[in-house]
Design a protein around this motif. Structure first.
Motif, PDB file in Angstrom:
ATOM      1  N   ASP A 120       1.338   4.841   0.079  1.00  0.00           N
ATOM      2  CA  ASP A 120       2.792   5.425  -0.024  1.00  0.00           C
ATOM      3  C   ASP A 120       3.817   4.579  -0.442  1.00  0.00           C
ATOM      4  O   ASP A 120       4.842   4.937  -0.254  1.00  0.00           O
ATOM      5  CB  ASP A 120       2.941   6.231   1.342  1.00  0.00           C
ATOM      6  N   SER A 121       3.300   3.426  -1.154  1.00  0.00           N
ATOM      7  CA  SER A 121       4.569   2.510  -1.600  1.00  0.00           C
ATOM      8  C   SER A 121       4.332   2.599  -3.145  1.00  0.00           C
ATOM      9  O   SER A 121       3.479   3.116  -3.879  1.00  0.00           O
ATOM     10  CB  SER A 121       3.862   1.051  -1.150  1.00  0.00           C
ATOM     11  N   LEU A 122       5.409   1.709  -3.743  1.00  0.00           N
ATOM     12  CA  LEU A 122       5.390   1.755  -5.149  1.00  0.00           C
ATOM     13  C   LEU A 122       4.034   0.714  -5.307  1.00  0.00           C
ATOM     14  O   LEU A 122       3.697  -0.301  -4.580  1.00  0.00           O
ATOM     15  CB  LEU A 122       6.672   0.634  -5.586  1.00  0.00           C
ATOM     16  N   ALA A 123       3.553   0.549  -6.600  1.00  0.00           N
ATOM     17  CA  ALA A 123       2.532  -0.178  -7.148  1.00  0.00           C
ATOM     18  C   ALA A 123       3.199  -1.232  -7.771  1.00  0.00           C
ATOM     19  O   ALA A 123       3.924  -1.206  -8.708  1.00  0.00           O
ATOM     20  CB  ALA A 123       1.586   0.627  -8.132  1.00  0.00           C
ATOM     21  N   LEU A 124       2.891  -2.379  -7.293  1.00  0.00           N
ATOM     22  CA  LEU A 124       3.237  -3.584  -7.997  1.00  0.00           C
ATOM     23  C   LEU A 124       2.309  -4.519  -8.991  1.00  0.00           C
ATOM     24  O   LEU A 124       1.031  -4.520  -8.509  1.00  0.00           O
ATOM     25  CB  LEU A 124       3.356  -4.697  -6.617  1.00  0.00           C
ATOM     26  N   PRO A 125       2.637  -4.804 -10.167  1.00  0.00           N
ATOM     27  CA  PRO A 125       1.853  -5.029 -11.274  1.00  0.00           C
ATOM     28  C   PRO A 125       1.265  -6.460 -10.932  1.00  0.00           C
ATOM     29  O   PRO A 125       2.066  -7.241 -10.614  1.00  0.00           O
ATOM     30  CB  PRO A 125       2.417  -5.128 -12.550  1.00  0.00           C
ATOM     31  N   ILE A 126       0.013  -6.773 -11.293  1.00  0.00           N
ATOM     32  CA  ILE A 126      -0.400  -8.168 -10.876  1.00  0.00           C
ATOM     33  C   ILE A 126      -1.311  -8.626 -12.433  1.00  0.00           C
ATOM     34  O   ILE A 126      -1.359  -9.832 -12.718  1.00  0.00           O
ATOM     35  CB  ILE A 126      -1.492  -8.465  -9.933  1.00  0.00           C
TER      36      ILE A 126
END
Length: 300
Positions: free
Chosen positions: A252-258
């Motif tokens: 349920d969070s934003l997706a952080l790019p790696i």
């Protein structure tokens, strides 16, 4: 020569993303539990989180995977288990075919090998006859922490267990390749306890669990992320050539790019040239998005 995952994805970027997600989760939990009515807060936690406290590695492919790759879940071994370190506290169920491995034989092997956390063995025929309704499947789903299934029956289970198990893919049975004589049961099941499942979808986006709130530490999650990426690359055709991007997120969070695949332009014209080495982190992605916005602004 295969490019190392740590050349493509910087460990510091992964660590920052993990810390940001854990900080976000902690803040959210604190906010929910700070309500004056604790019972109301608890209900809200359960309603919003739906019991999902896992960190996911989101995988976006360049092309839709073949049906052969989407037919069954892929088991990826992690460095650190997402389950309780004390397996004896787990409540697990094993699903067998009932022919090559009968439930009676399975119970004897489980007892002989000391696999105490498997509390029940069910045949596929038993699932079909006794768990037809949605309510009965939901009750079964809620009764166990983990489900294991002998590999031969795994393709049958989506139809047998239905959307209760497969809609959000939170507790789908983990495939285990068990010999009928029981010689490899303990090793295979303990290996499955340290694994995560990658269920490639009919589209380009899929995800697998790599960490768990309040159970795995930051560095353990970072190590799991790189182990998971290795596992994904073993499955995806063309390895890095088949990956568009990796993100980390809670459900349920934003997706952080790696990591994001990038293309380079040839200096003498505007045609796409060779594939770049890819990049990781927010900076490169923001720059790329800015370039896309500027480019679209020139169009009439």
């Amino acid at each position: 020569m295969v490019v190392s995952r740590r050349d493509r994805i910087k460990e510091d970027v992964v660590r920052k993303a993990v810390n940001a997600l854990l900080k976000w989760k902690k803040k959210k939990q604190k906010k929910l539990y700070s309500q004056s009515d604790h019972e109301f807060a608890q209900e809200e936690v359960e309603e919003e989180d739906d019991g999902d406290d896992f960190i996911y590695l989101s995988v976006t492919l360049k092309k839709v995977p073949t049906q052969e790759l989407t037919r069954t879940p892929h088991q990826i071994l992690l460095r650190h288990s997402l389950l309780s370190q004390d397996y004896s506290s787990l409540n697990c169920c094993l699903i067998v075919d009932g022919k090559k491995i009968t439930s009676e034989a399975a119970h004897k092997i489980i007892k002989a090998k000391g696999i105490r956390f498997i509390k029940q063995v069910l045949k596929v025929s038993k699932l079909k006859s006794d768990y037809k309704s949605f309510d009965s499947k939901k009750k079964l789903y809620d009764s166990f922490d983990v489900f294991f299934a002998v590999k031969s029956v795994v393709p049958l289970l989506p139809k047998v267990l239905g959307k209760v198990f497969y809609n959000k893919k939170k507790k789908i049975p983990v495939p285990v390749e068990l010999r009928a004589d029981g010689s490899n049961w303990k090793d295979e099941i303990e290996k499955a306890c340290k694994s995560s499942l990658l269920c490639l979808s009919g589209g380009t986006c899929s995800a697998l669990k790599v960490g768990r709130w309040a159970l795995t530490e930051t560095e353990e999650i970072v190590e799991n992320v790189f182990e998971a990426i290795d596992g994904v690359l073993e499955i995806v055709p063309k390895k890095w050539g088949g990956i568009r991007c990796f993100h980390l997120k809670f459900s349920d969070s934003l997706a952080l790019p790696i990591y994001e695949y990038q293309q380079t332009l040839q200096p003498d014209d505007n045609k796409v040239g060779k594939v770049g080495d890819g990049g990781s982190g927010l900076v490169g992605m923001k720059r790329k998005r800015a370039e896309l916005v500027e480019g679209s602004g020139r169009k009439k």
